[in-house]
Design an enzyme around this catalytic site. Structure first.
Site, short mmCIF file in Angstrom:
data_model
loop_
_atom_site.label_atom_id
_atom_site.label_comp_id
_atom_site.label_asym_id
_atom_site.label_seq_id
_atom_site.Cartn_x
_atom_site.Cartn_y
_atom_site.Cartn_z
N GLY A 119 -0.34 -0.09 -5.01
CA GLY A 119 -1.67 -0.65 -4.79
C GLY A 119 -2.66 -0.06 -5.76
O GLY A 119 -2.79 1.16 -5.85
N CYS A 142 0.85 -1.17 0.00
CA CYS A 142 0.00 0.00 0.00
C CYS A 142 0.90 1.23 0.00
O CYS A 142 2.07 1.14 0.32
CB CYS A 142 -0.85 0.04 1.26
SG CYS A 142 -2.04 -1.32 1.35
N TYR A 191 12.25 -4.86 -5.86
CA TYR A 191 11.07 -4.85 -6.73
C TYR A 191 10.02 -3.79 -6.41
O TYR A 191 9.51 -3.14 -7.31
CB TYR A 191 10.43 -6.24 -6.71
CG TYR A 191 9.10 -6.32 -7.42
CD1 TYR A 191 9.02 -6.13 -8.80
CD2 TYR A 191 7.93 -6.58 -6.72
CE1 TYR A 191 7.79 -6.20 -9.45
CE2 TYR A 191 6.71 -6.65 -7.37
CZ TYR A 191 6.65 -6.47 -8.73
OH TYR A 191 5.44 -6.53 -9.37
N ASN A 209 0.37 1.36 5.81
CA ASN A 209 1.14 0.52 4.90
C ASN A 209 1.85 -0.53 5.75
O ASN A 209 2.60 -0.18 6.64
CB ASN A 209 2.15 1.39 4.15
CG ASN A 209 3.13 0.56 3.29
OD1 ASN A 209 4.23 1.03 3.00
ND2 ASN A 209 2.75 -0.63 2.89
#
Ligand code: SF4
Length: 484
Positions: free
Chosen positions: A42, A16, A257, A117
């Site tokens: 997200g 998030c 990533y 998050n």
């Protein structure tokens, strides 16, 4: 129920993104822009809560930020000089509107909005206790547990009650909250998830990533420290460090990533880190080849690093269609198999007759890798050597990243040699865990006190996993088995 598309079925889903503005007349519009920059974290839903000194206003929508918060009438309804926002991929709780954040509650001191998050690892256990004591939950989100803990805390001021609540939770959280007189930012004591502080004119900004400061022209001030709480009021910024000091365990996969490559995290450029990972990978696992190509976009910086270290030309052998998004038609079963081709296509003119090193960031289930390798071979590549910019993903993440259960992770079921056969490559190599740490400018992984969270590669979880004891036991046992 988790929603899968054929376009992202083999990627770990981001968690998030959170964003907040305190003290700017365009607070909601700036928040919408900040969330747009955090869209990669997200894509299922987004929300903004604003505050005008008297009341709170809330807009929460399913779908992309740009589709929901670019309309003037929506932004106009979010009045005030303070706003917080959230963009969501559901890691806990179904994607239904009542789970979309920021969550809002009326507490004894007035309104309280919070965006989260991360993921709590004891939320279910705490929720069970709270329900037994009479709390009535409105959502299935783990974040609501924090709200109820604050509401039922006997401590005085709201910040003290928030601290008391957070001392009871385990897991990962970077929170941005709005109260009647303050914006609060806080990171969990391990600092698993990022949170940065910025400044735009006289306004203070909080953002998951620095790319969200860039989009609104804000200056980066600093990252919040793990375990730090900042309370931003009209009188200034107060810094609290209410938790016992712990060694830090920032998520190393943010560098591999999740984060956008133009962000800085913990003082390091994500792009440069990815290039160094590629260089380390080239040093560890050279292959004779004609070209190095990335699986775009996430494998690109590592492939650039690999190519420069190996002295092999970097080329774009796979072209990505940027216009295929999650809003694309819901696929029927008979076109589902086309998924990977909708998103990627092989550059036949380049690949014909070539020995190729194919660089990707990770292998999760392996389904996309099989299709991509097949596509590269069909385009005429004579050899395909796959190089992965992370160690094998053998364990699930419980800190806010949507990993499949362990049994679905290819690396938890197969050796590297078996994975190579399954994917159909001539050779397959992953960066070693020490190589990954070296790329992060560490001498290697300190196994007594790891410098990062790397649990999805090692099974070494930095917190207790109260809600996941069975999985955790399975994970640890298998770690022992693997290391014997
Ligand atoms: Fe990041 Fe992996 Fe740790 Fe999850 S388990 S926080 S993805 S390093």
């Amino acid at each position: 129920m988790r929603h899968e598309t054929p376009f992202d079925d083999d990627k770990l889903h981001e968690e998030c993104g959170v964003f907040g503005v305190f003290g700017h007349p365009d607070a909601a519009a700036l928040t919408a822009l900040g969330l747009h920059a955090l869209q990669h974290r997200g894509q299922e839903a987004a929300g903004i809560v604003s505050q005008d000194g008297k009341q709170f206003m809330s807009e929460r929508r399913l779908g992309l930020v740009g589709d929901n918060f670019s309309r003037e009438d929506v932004i106009r309804r979010l009045a005030g000089e303070r706003a917080i926002g959230h963009t969501r991929y559901s890691t806990t709780g179904d994607t239904i509107l009542r789970n979309v954040q920021p969550l809002f509650a009326d507490l004894a001191e007035g309104g309280f909005a919070v965006a989260h998050n991360g993921n709590l690892t004891n939320a279910q256990a705490l929720r069970h206790e709270l329900v037994k004591r009479g709390s009535i939950f409105q959502s299935t989100s783990d974040t609501e547990t924090i709200v109820h803990l604050i509401a039922t805390s006997g401590f005085g001021r709201l910040t003290d009650r928030m601290i008391h609540a957070l001392k009871q939770v385990e897991g990962a959280y970077s929170l941005v909250a709005l109260t009647p007189d303050a914006m609060i930012g806080v990171r969990d004591p391990l600092g698993v998830r990022p949170l940065s502080l910025g400044k735009l004119e006289n306004a203070w900004i909080l953002a998951s990533e620095t790319c969200a400061l860039d989009i609104i022209g804000a200056d980066f001030v600093r990252d919040l420290d793990p375990g730090e709480m900042v309370v931003i009021r009209e009188t200034g910024v107060e810094t609290l460090r209410p938790f016992p000091a712990q060694s830090h365990r920032f998520c190393i996969f943010e560098y591999v990533y999740f984060a956008r490559p133009d962000s800085y995290m913990e003082g390091s450029s994500v792009y440069e880190a990815r290039k160094r990972i590629g260089m380390e990978l080239a040093r560890e696992s050279h292959a004779d080849a004609d070209i190095v190509i990335p699986v775009p976009d996430s494998g690109t910086p590592a492939a650039i690093g690999y190519a420069s270290e190996a002295g092999i030309p970097f080329e774009l052998g796979i072209i990505r269609n940027h216009y295929v998004g999650r809003t694309f038609i819901e696929p029927t079963d008979n076109i589902r198999h086309l998924g990977v081709k909708l998103k990627h296509n092989a550059n036949r003119a380049l690949l014909e007759g070539k020995r190729v090193i194919l660089v990707d960031d990770s292998i999760v289930r392996g389904t996309t890798s099989v299709k991509i390798v097949n596509m590269v071979r069909e385009a005429g590549a004579t050899e395909v050597h796959m190089r992965i910019a992370s160690p094998p993903t053998t364990h699930s993440c419980f800190y806010g990243v949507d990993t499949p259960e362990r049994s679905k992770l290819l690396a938890s079921r197969m050796s590297v040699a078996d994975m190579a056969k399954h994917i159909g490559v001539d050779s397959l190599a992953f960066i070693s865990i020490d190589g990954l740490y070296r790329a992060m400018r560490e001498p290697g992984r300190n196994s007594q006190q790891p410098q990062y969270c790397d649990a999805c590669f090692t099974g070494d979880y930095p917190t207790t996993l109260t809600d996941h004891e069975d999985e955790a036991t399975g994970n640890q046992l298998s770690l022992l088995t693997e290391s014997v």
